[in-house]
Design a protein around this motif. Structure first.
Motif, mmCIF file in Angstrom:
data_model
loop_
_atom_site.group_PDB
_atom_site.id
_atom_site.type_symbol
_atom_site.label_atom_id
_atom_site.label_comp_id
_atom_site.label_asym_id
_atom_site.label_seq_id
_atom_site.Cartn_x
_atom_site.Cartn_y
_atom_site.Cartn_z
ATOM 1 N N MET A 158 0.845 -1.190 0.000
ATOM 2 C CA MET A 158 0.000 0.000 0.000
ATOM 3 C C MET A 158 0.881 1.241 0.000
ATOM 4 S SD MET A 158 -3.222 -0.852 0.076
ATOM 5 C CE MET A 158 -4.021 0.665 0.570
ATOM 6 N N ILE A 159 0.528 2.189 -0.855
ATOM 7 C CA ILE A 159 1.218 3.475 -0.808
ATOM 8 C C ILE A 159 0.178 4.530 -0.490
ATOM 9 C CG2 ILE A 159 2.486 5.194 -2.138
ATOM 10 C CD1 ILE A 159 3.832 2.984 -3.632
ATOM 11 N N LEU A 160 0.342 5.165 0.646
ATOM 12 C CA LEU A 160 -0.665 6.113 1.111
ATOM 13 C C LEU A 160 -0.046 7.506 1.176
ATOM 14 C CD1 LEU A 160 -1.941 3.887 4.073
ATOM 15 C CD2 LEU A 160 -2.838 3.972 1.750
ATOM 16 N N ASP A 161 -0.480 8.379 0.311
ATOM 17 C CA ASP A 161 0.084 9.727 0.238
ATOM 18 C C ASP A 161 -0.867 10.702 0.920
ATOM 19 O OD1 ASP A 161 1.436 11.992 -0.332
ATOM 20 O OD2 ASP A 161 1.228 11.864 -2.518
ATOM 21 N N GLU A 162 -0.544 11.032 2.142
ATOM 22 C CA GLU A 162 -1.373 11.919 2.954
ATOM 23 C C GLU A 162 -2.851 11.543 2.886
ATOM 24 O OE1 GLU A 162 -0.359 15.991 2.358
ATOM 25 O OE2 GLU A 162 1.777 15.551 2.297
ATOM 26 N N PRO A 163 -3.160 10.348 3.337
ATOM 27 C CA PRO A 163 -4.547 9.881 3.208
ATOM 28 C C PRO A 163 -5.505 10.599 4.143
ATOM 29 C CG PRO A 163 -3.271 8.305 4.465
ATOM 30 C CD PRO A 163 -2.307 9.355 3.993
ATOM 31 N N THR A 164 -4.985 11.330 5.105
ATOM 32 C CA THR A 164 -5.883 11.975 6.069
ATOM 33 C C THR A 164 -5.988 13.478 5.848
ATOM 34 O OG1 THR A 164 -4.043 12.153 7.604
ATOM 35 C CG2 THR A 164 -5.487 10.249 7.850
ATOM 36 N N LEU A 165 -5.444 13.944 4.755
ATOM 37 C CA LEU A 165 -5.481 15.386 4.498
ATOM 38 C C LEU A 165 -6.931 15.862 4.411
ATOM 39 C CD1 LEU A 165 -3.221 17.572 3.786
ATOM 40 C CD2 LEU A 165 -4.118 17.411 1.478
ATOM 41 N N GLY A 166 -7.214 16.884 5.160
ATOM 42 C CA GLY A 166 -8.555 17.460 5.095
ATOM 43 C C GLY A 166 -9.587 16.699 5.905
ATOM 44 N N LEU A 167 -9.174 15.645 6.594
ATOM 45 C CA LEU A 167 -10.148 14.892 7.394
ATOM 46 C C LEU A 167 -10.162 15.414 8.829
ATOM 47 C CD1 LEU A 167 -9.660 11.177 6.300
ATOM 48 C CD2 LEU A 167 -11.087 12.967 5.316
ATOM 49 N N ASP A 168 -11.315 15.272 9.468
ATOM 50 C CA ASP A 168 -11.368 15.668 10.874
ATOM 51 C C ASP A 168 -10.747 14.557 11.723
ATOM 52 O OD1 ASP A 168 -13.214 13.631 11.047
ATOM 53 O OD2 ASP A 168 -14.927 14.993 10.843
ATOM 54 N N VAL A 169 -10.720 14.793 13.012
ATOM 55 C CA VAL A 169 -10.027 13.875 13.910
ATOM 56 C C VAL A 169 -10.615 12.467 13.803
ATOM 57 C CG1 VAL A 169 -9.443 13.403 16.304
ATOM 58 C CG2 VAL A 169 -9.494 15.758 15.482
ATOM 59 N N VAL A 170 -11.947 12.408 13.800
ATOM 60 C CA VAL A 170 -12.593 11.097 13.743
ATOM 61 C C VAL A 170 -12.296 10.423 12.401
ATOM 62 C CG1 VAL A 170 -14.789 9.870 13.893
ATOM 63 C CG2 VAL A 170 -14.406 11.931 15.269
ATOM 64 N N GLY A 171 -12.381 11.203 11.370
ATOM 65 C CA GLY A 171 -12.149 10.679 10.024
ATOM 66 C C GLY A 171 -10.755 10.119 9.888
ATOM 67 N N CYS A 192 2.838 8.543 3.758
ATOM 68 C CA CYS A 192 3.261 9.935 3.844
ATOM 69 C C CYS A 192 2.220 10.677 4.652
ATOM 70 C CB CYS A 192 3.270 10.576 2.462
ATOM 71 S SG CYS A 192 4.704 10.210 1.526
ATOM 72 N N THR A 193 2.637 11.403 5.627
ATOM 73 C CA THR A 193 1.628 12.147 6.386
ATOM 74 C C THR A 193 2.257 13.316 7.114
ATOM 75 O OG1 THR A 193 -0.153 11.934 7.990
ATOM 76 C CG2 THR A 193 1.859 10.700 8.453
ATOM 77 N N HIS A 194 1.411 14.271 7.467
ATOM 78 C CA HIS A 194 1.857 15.376 8.318
ATOM 79 C C HIS A 194 1.333 15.199 9.744
ATOM 80 C CE1 HIS A 194 3.791 17.523 5.158
ATOM 81 N NE2 HIS A 194 2.686 17.614 4.431
ATOM 82 N N ARG A 195 0.548 14.139 9.961
ATOM 83 C CA ARG A 195 0.030 13.897 11.324
ATOM 84 C C ARG A 195 1.093 13.111 12.076
ATOM 85 N NH1 ARG A 195 -5.742 15.149 12.098
ATOM 86 N NH2 ARG A 195 -6.394 15.866 10.051
ATOM 87 N N LEU A 196 2.038 13.846 12.617
ATOM 88 C CA LEU A 196 3.233 13.198 13.147
ATOM 89 C C LEU A 196 2.944 12.336 14.367
ATOM 90 C CD1 LEU A 196 5.767 16.112 12.643
ATOM 91 C CD2 LEU A 196 5.371 14.124 11.208
#
Lengths: 256, 785
Positions: A158-171, A192-196
Motif C-alpha cells: 500500500m502506498i498512502l500519500d497523505e490519506p488523512t489530508l482534510g479529514l477531521d479527527v474522527v475521520g 506519507c503524512t503530516h500527522r506526526l
C-alpha cells in the motif's frame, strides 16, 4: 517487499530545472509501515509516483516484489494499492460503480468484485453511501471510498500519500485504525503524512526527506539517538529550521 | 500475498509480455470497460446533455427562422407556396405587322386564357386537362387579385404585371430587365424571325435568383400552354393549326458563379461541423484536464492499464459523444429543413437519405480528427480553465477554414483538398449539391484520416509524458526567463518563437509593400530594397535579438564557423546545377496536379502561375541587375540560411536525430516558400523542401552556414537572371523555348554536377563539434527565478 535504490529525479521546466528527488534508497518489508515524512515540496509525492511507475526516474529504480517499476509498471501497479489526498472520485458514478469499475480494471471476476466490495463495506462502513453519486459525498466518505478502491484487488503493498489530508479527527482516526489492520495483514506500507503523532504510533520506521534528500532514517529509537530529540515533531522542526538558517550549505544525510 | 490473488490474475502474470489470447481478450475487455466508464461519466453530466440534446432542439428552429426571414429575402427568394409578384416587359416588333399582331395575341392569349379559365376551372372531365387549366387559371391578371394556392404538382402560382414596350428594338426589353425595371422580359426571337411561323419566344432573365424564378415560371406557363389543348388555344389566338410556341431563354447582366445560389449547401456542413465540435469540446476537457484537476487521473494511472489505453478510451468516449451530437444535429437540421421546406428553393432531392448518410460519414471522419486534436490540447492543460483557454484559439482558428469554405467559387481542389476542416466542408457541400469529384474527395478523406492519426499520436505523446501528472511544473512565462549560463545553440522554444513571428512579419511586410506606388523604376527599386530590409529584419535581426536574450553564443548558435574549402566547392557545384532538377520537378508537379484535379484545373492553375510570373518579370525587367542580385539572391540567401540552417536546424540538432533535424528544417523552409508569395503556391513546397534537405545536409556536414549561403545565392541568382535575361537569351540558337520544358541534357548535366557536389559533401569529414552541454544547476536556476 519494497526496495528503493538510489532513486533520483530532476524536473525540467523551460530554463529551470529542479532536483526533486536526490539519490534516495530504503526498503520496506512485509508487515511494516514506513513513514515517509518531510515538509511540503520535499519530494515525497514525486518519489511515490516513481515507485508506482507513474514517473520515470532519471537514476536508480524502485522494486516491488521483484518487479522494477520502470520496467514492468503494470506488474507493479497490480501489487500496489495507491491512495492520495488528491485522488478524487468520479463525480457522476456511484461508489459501487466506481469500486466495481476498478475491480474490473484490476482483472477481478464479477463474483470476486461483489464479495470484495461487501467485505470492504463492512470494514470501512461504506454501506450508508455506496449507492450515492460520488459528487454528493463528504470528504471523509470520499477518502474511505478511495481507500476501498485501493484495496479492491487486495494488494500486498500500500502506498498512502497523505490519506488523512482534510479529514477531521474522527475521520483520520478511521484511516489510521485501518492502517493498523493492514499492518496486521502483513502488507508492506509506505505512509506519507503530516500527522506526526499518529505516524509515531503507527509506523515502524521513518525516513525524513528534505529538498529531495533523505536526511534521517531509522526506527523511532534510532532517530531519537541520532538527533537527541524526543519526538518526531521536534525533529521535524529542527530539520526545517536548520534548512532555513543554512539554506546555502549542503546538508549531509545523517544516516545514509 | 500471492494466495490472496484471484486465479485470473496469476494467469495473466504468467503471460506477461506474451500476446496470449486471454491477454488480448482481457485487454479488449478492459478497453471496453474504460470506454464505458468514460461514457457513463460524460453522459450523466448534465452539461454534456445540454450541448447534446438542447442545442439541436433549439438552435435549428431558431436558425431556420433567421434563414427564412433574413437570408431568403435578401437574395430575393421566397418560398414557392406564397405568391410573388413580378413584372414582365414584352415587346412585339412593330416593323412586322404580322409578327407583332401574333405576338400580342399570344400575350393576350395567356392573359385571356387565364381570365377565361379562372371561371371554368376544372369543368372538363379529363384530369390532366382539368389540372392544367386550373393551374393556368390561377394566374392573376395585371394588378390582379389573390392567387389561390393549389395544385402544387404543377407550376407555382404567382401574380405578375405587364410592361408593354413599344419600341422597335428588342434590346430595350433586355435593358429593362438588366436595369431591374422589369424582372423578366419576353420578345419574339429576332434570329428566327424569317422562319417564324408559329411562336418563337425568347424569355429574358437577369442573373439573379428572383429573375430566374420569374423566367422559369413564364417558361413553365408556355410549356403548359403547349401541352394543353394547344390546337384549340392557338386557333383562338389566330395561329395556324399544329403550331407550337418555341421558347428559348436569354440571360442578361453580369455573370455570377452558379454555385453562389447554394448558400444552404455550404451552410449546412459548416453548422453541422461547428455543432459537432461543440459536442466534443466539453467531454474532451472534462475527461482530461477535468480528471486531472479532480485527481482521478492519477488514480486511473495507478491502475495496471497502459497510458495509451486510457487515452484511447478517452478518445473513443469523446468521439462517441461527438458522433452522437452529429447524429442529433443532423436529424435536427434535416427535420428543420424539411419542416420549413427550405430545400425547395435549392432544388428538392438535395437532402435525401443517401446524402444524409454520406454527410454523416464525413462528420464521423471530422469528429475523429477534431476529437484527437482536442484531446491533445486538453491533455496539456492542468485544469478545466486552462484547457478552455487553450481551446478558444483552436476553435477560432478552425472558424477560418470554415468561413473560407463558405466563400463562393471555392472548389475542392489543389491545396484546399488538404486543408483540414475546409476539405471536409467543401466535400460535404459537393455531396449536397451532387457534384463530387472522385480524386479530390479521396485526397480530402485520406488527408483528414492522416491528420486524425497524427493528432492521436500527438495526444498519446503528451499523455505519455511525465508532465501529465506533474501539475506544478512550470508555466509559459518561465520559458522566457533569461538563462544565466551561455547556451551553445538557441533553445528550441525561442527558435519556435522566432518562427511564429516570421509569419505575421512576412504578411505585414507583403501587405505594406503592396500599398507602395509601383509606377516608376525608382518606385520598384525602392520597393524591392525595402523588401530586402524586411527580410533582413525578420530572418536576421529578430533571431539575433532572441539569441542574445537567450544568452546564446552567436557563432555556435548560427553556425558561423569558417568551413573547410571542400564544402565551399560543393556549395558552388550544387549552387550552379541544382536549379535544373528543381525546375523539372516543378513541371513534374504540374503534371501530377493535372492528373489529380483534371486538365481544366491544371490549365487554370498554370495560367495563374504564368500570369503572376509574367507580371513579376515585367516589373523586374526594368530594374538594374545589381538591385536584383542583392534583393533576390544575396539577401534571401544570407537571411534564410541564418535562420533556417543557422538557428532552426542547430536548435533541432540539439535534441533530434540528424535526419529529423534536416527534414524538419527543410519542410519548414519549404512551407515558408509556399506561403511567401501572398498566395499559396503549393507547387513550391516539394522543390523548396528538397533544396532545404540539400542545404541542411551541407550545413550539418560542414558545421557552418557559409557553404549553404553560397549554394543558396548561386541557385537564386541563376533562376532570377535566367528570367531577367530571357528576352536576349532566347535569341541564342541553343536556348530552349520559353514554354518548353528544360532539355533533358540540361537536367542530366545538372544532376551530374550536383551529384559530384553531394559526393564531395559525403566524402568530407564533419569537423569535431564541441557538444558539451551547459549544466543547469538547480539552485542557481531557482535563485535566478
Amino acid at each position: 517487499m519494497i526496495s528503493i535504490q538510489h532513486l533520483s529525479k530532476t524536473f525540467q521546466s523551460g530554463q529551470r530545472s529542479l532536483l526533486a528527488v536526490d539519490d534516495v534508497s530504503f526498503t520496506v518489508v512485509k508487515g511494516e509501515v514506513y513513514g515517509l515524512l518531510g515538509p511540503n515540496g520535499a519530494g515525497k509525492t514525486t518519489m511515490m509516483r516513481m515507485i508506482l511507475g507513474l514517473l520515470k526516474p532519471d537514476l536508480g529504480f524502485a522494486q516491488i516484489d521483484g518487479h522494477r517499476s520502470d520496467q514492468q509498471p503494470d506488474e507493479v501497479k497490480r501489487k500496489v494499492g495507491f491512495v492520495s489526498a488528491s485522488a478524487g472520485v468520479y463525480q457522476w458514478l456511484t461508489g459501487w460503480e466506481m469500486l466495481s469499475f476498478f475491480g474490473e480494471i484490476y482483472g477481478l471476476s464479477s463474483s470476486e468484485i461483489v464479495s470484495k466490495i461487501d467485505e470492504l463495506t463492512e470494514i470501512l462502513s461504506l454501506g450508508e453511501f455506496l449507492n450515492q453519486g460520488c459528487a454528493t459525498l463528504s470528504t471523509g466518505q470520499k477518502q474511505r471510498l478511495s481507500l476501498a478502491r485501493a484495496l479492491i484487488h487486495d494488494p500486498p503493498v500500500m502506498i498512502l500519500d497523505e490519506p488523512t489530508l482534510g479529514l477531521d479527527v474522527v475521520g483520520s482516526q478511521v484511516i489510521f485504525n485501518y492502517i493498523d489492520v493492514l499492518k496486521e495483514r502483513s502488507k508492506a506500507i509506505i505512509l506519507c503524512t503530516h500527522r506526526l503523532e499518529q505516524a509515531q504510533r503507527v509506523c515502524s520506521r521513518f525516513g525524513l526527506l528534505h529538498k529531495g534528500k533523505m536526511v534521517l532514517e531509522g526506527t523511532l529509537a534510532e532517530l531519537k539517538s541520532q538527533t537527541g530529540r524526543n519526538d518526531l515533531v521536534e525533529m521535524f522542526v529542527d530539520l526545517i529550521d536548520e534548512k532555513r538558517v543554512n539554506a546555502e550549505r549542503p546538508v549531509q544525510a545523517v544516516n545514509h | 500475498m500471492t494466495e490472496s490473488l484471484p486465479p485470473e490474475k496469476s494467469d495473466e502474470r504468467g503471460a506477461a509480455g506474451v500476446a496470449s489470447v486471454p491477454g488480448v481478450r482481457r485487454r479488449k475487455y478492459r478497453l471496453r470497460r474504460l470506454v464505458l466508464k468514460e461514457l457513463r461519466e460524460t453522459l450523466r453530466d448534465r452539461r454534456t446533455i445540454v450541448t447534446l440534446i438542447l442545442m439541436p432542439l433549439l438552435v435549428y428552429p431558431a436558425l431556420s427562422l433567421v434563414f427564412k426571414t433574413y437570408l431568403l429575402s435578401n437574395i430575393g427568394l421566397v418560398p414557392t407556396d406564397e405568391p410573388i409578384s413580378f413584372r414582365i416587359a414584352y415587346s412585339g416588333d412593330t416593323s412586322d405587322a404580322d409578327v407583332s399582331t401574333a405576338f400580342e395575341q399570344i400575350v393576350a392569349g395567356i392573359q385571356g386564357a387565364t381570365r377565361n379559365n379562372s371561371t371554368d376551372a376544372g369543368v372538363d372531365g379529363v384530369p390532366g386537362e382539368a389540372a392544367a387549366s386550373e393551374s393556368l387559371g390561377e394566374v392573376v391578371q395585371p394588378g390582379g387579385g389573390k392567387a389561390i394556392p393549389n395544385q402544387e404538382q404543377f407550376v407555382p402560382i404567382h401574380r405578375h404585371s405587364w410592361i408593354p414596350v413599344s419600341q422597335t428594338s428588342d434590346d430595350t426589353v433586355e435593358r429593362l430587365v438588366e436595369l431591374g425595371v422589369a424582372d423578366v422580359g419576353l420578345y419574339l426571337s429576332r434570329e428566327e424571325r424569317r422562319a417564324w411561323q408559329v411562336g418563337d419566344l425568347r424569355i429574358v432573365a437577369r442573373n439573379d435568383v428572383f429573375s430566374e424564378t420569374a423566367a422559369n415560371y413564364l417558361a413553365s406557363k408556355f410549356k403548359l400552354l403547349n401541352e394543353f389543348d394547344i390546337q384549340q388555344r392557338l386557333k383562338k389566338v389566330g395561329l395556324p393549326d399544329g403550331a407550337v410556341i418555341k421558347v428559348s431563354s436569354l440571360i442578361v447582366g453580369p455573370e455570377s458563379e452558379p454555385k453562389s445560389s447554394f448558400p444552404l449547401a455550404s451552410l449546412v456542413p459548416l453548422v453541422l461541423v461547428l455543432m459537432t465540435i461543440t459536442g466534443a469540446v466539453y467531454p474532451a476537457i472534462d475527461l482530461t484536464a477535468g480528471e486531472r484537476e479532480r485527481g482521478t487521473l492519477e488514480t486511473l494511472m495507478a491502475a495496471p492499464v497502459p497510458r495509451f489505453g486510457i487515452l484511447f478510451s478517452k478518445f473513443l468516449a469523446v468521439l462517441t459523444v461527438a458522433i452522437l451530437t452529429a447524429v442529433l444535429n443532423l436529424i435536427g437540421m434535416f427535420a428543420t429543413i424539411w419542416a420549413f421546406q427550405l430545400d425547395k428553393q435549392f432544388g428538392g432531392g438535395m437532402f435525401n437519405a443517401t446524402v444524409m448518410f454520406q454527410i454523416f460519414l464525413l462528420l464521423i471522419l471530422f469528429a475523429a480528427f477534431f476529437s484527437a486534436l482536442l484531446l491533445a490540447v486538453t491533455s496539456f492543460a492542468k485544469s478545466f480553465k486552462e484547457a478552455q483557454v487553450y481551446l478558444i484559439p483552436i476553435i477560432l482558428l478552425s472558424l477560418g477554414p470554415g468561413l473560407m469554405a463558405m466563400a463562393p467559387g471555392m472548389s475542392l481542389d489543389g491545396v484546399y483538398s488538404v486543408v483540414p476542416m475546409m476539405n471536409i466542408l467543401l466535400l460535404a457541400r459537393d455531396v449536397i449539391i451532387g457534384e463530387v469529384v472522385v480524386i479530390p474527395a479521396v485526397i480530402a478523406v485520406l488527408s483528414t484520416l492522416t491528420y486524425a492519426f497524427l493528432a492521436i499520436q500527438l495526444a498519446a505523446w503528451i499523455f505519455g509524458s511525465d508532465g501529465i501528472l506533474n501539475a506544478g511544473s512550470g508555466s509559459f512565462a518561465e520559458m522566457f526567463l533569461r538563462p544565466i549560463k551561455v547556451n551553445r545553440v538557441v533553445p528550441i522554444f525561442a527558435t519556435l518563437f522566432c518562427l511564429v513571428l516570421l509569419f505575421p512579419i512576412n504578411f505585414a511586410s507583403i501587405g505594406y509593400l503592396g500599398r507602395l506606388p509601383a509606377e516608376t523604376v525608382g518606385d520598384l527599386q525602392y520597393r524591392y530594397l525595402l523588401m530586402g530590409l524586411f527580410t533582413f529584419i525578420a530572418f536576421m535581426v529578430v533571431p539575433w535579438a532572441v539569441a542574445k536574450h537567450q544568452n546564446t553564443n552567436i557563432k555556435t548558435g548560427f553556425g558561423l564557423n569558417p568551413p573547410r574549402i571542400i564544402f565551399l566547392v560543393a556549395g558552388v557545384l550544387i549552387g550552379i546545377s541544382l536549379w535544373t532538377i528543381v525546375m523539372s520537378l516543378t513541371s513534374g508537379w504540374h503534371e501530377v496536379y493535372g492528373y489529380l484535379f483534371g486538365a481544366e484545373k491544371q490549365d487554370a492553375w498554370h495560367h495563374r502561375l504564368v500570369e503572376v510570373a509574367t507580371a513579376q518579370l515585367e516589373r523586374i525587367s526594368q530594374i538594374s541587375p545589381l538591385v536584383i542580385l542583392i534583393c533576390f539572391s544575396i539577401i534571401p540567401a544570407i537571411c534564410e540560411e541564418w535562420f533556417f540552417r543557422g538557428m532552426l536546424f542547430r536548435s533541432l540538432l540539439k535534441t533530434k536525430a540528424v535526419w529529423k533535424a534536416v527534414l524538419i528544417s527543410a519542410v519548414v523552409f519549404g512551407a515558408f516558400h509556399t506561403l511567401s508569395n501572398s498566395a499559396i503556391a503549393i507547387d513550391r513546397l516539394i522543390p523548396s523542401t528538397l533544396v532545404g534537405i540539400m542545404l541542411g545536409y551541407l550545413a550539418y556536414k560542414s558545421d557552418s552556414i557559409l557553404p549553404g549561403i553560397i549554394l543558396h545565392s548561386l541557385n537564386n541568382a541563376i533562376v532570377i537572371f535566367l528570367a531577367y535575361y530571357e528576352p536576349s537569351l532566347s535569341e541564342l540558337p541553343w536556348f530552349p523555348d520559353k514554354d518548353a520544358p528544360i532539355p533533358l541534357s540540361w537536367v542530366a548535366g545538372g544532376a551530374l554536377i550536383s551529384a559530384v557536389g553531394v559526393a564531395l559533401i559525403w566524402s568530407a569529414k564533419r569537423p569535431i563539434v564541441e557538444t558539451e552541454e551547459v549544466e543547469l544547476d538547480s539552485n542557481t536556476m531557482i535563485e535566478a527565478v
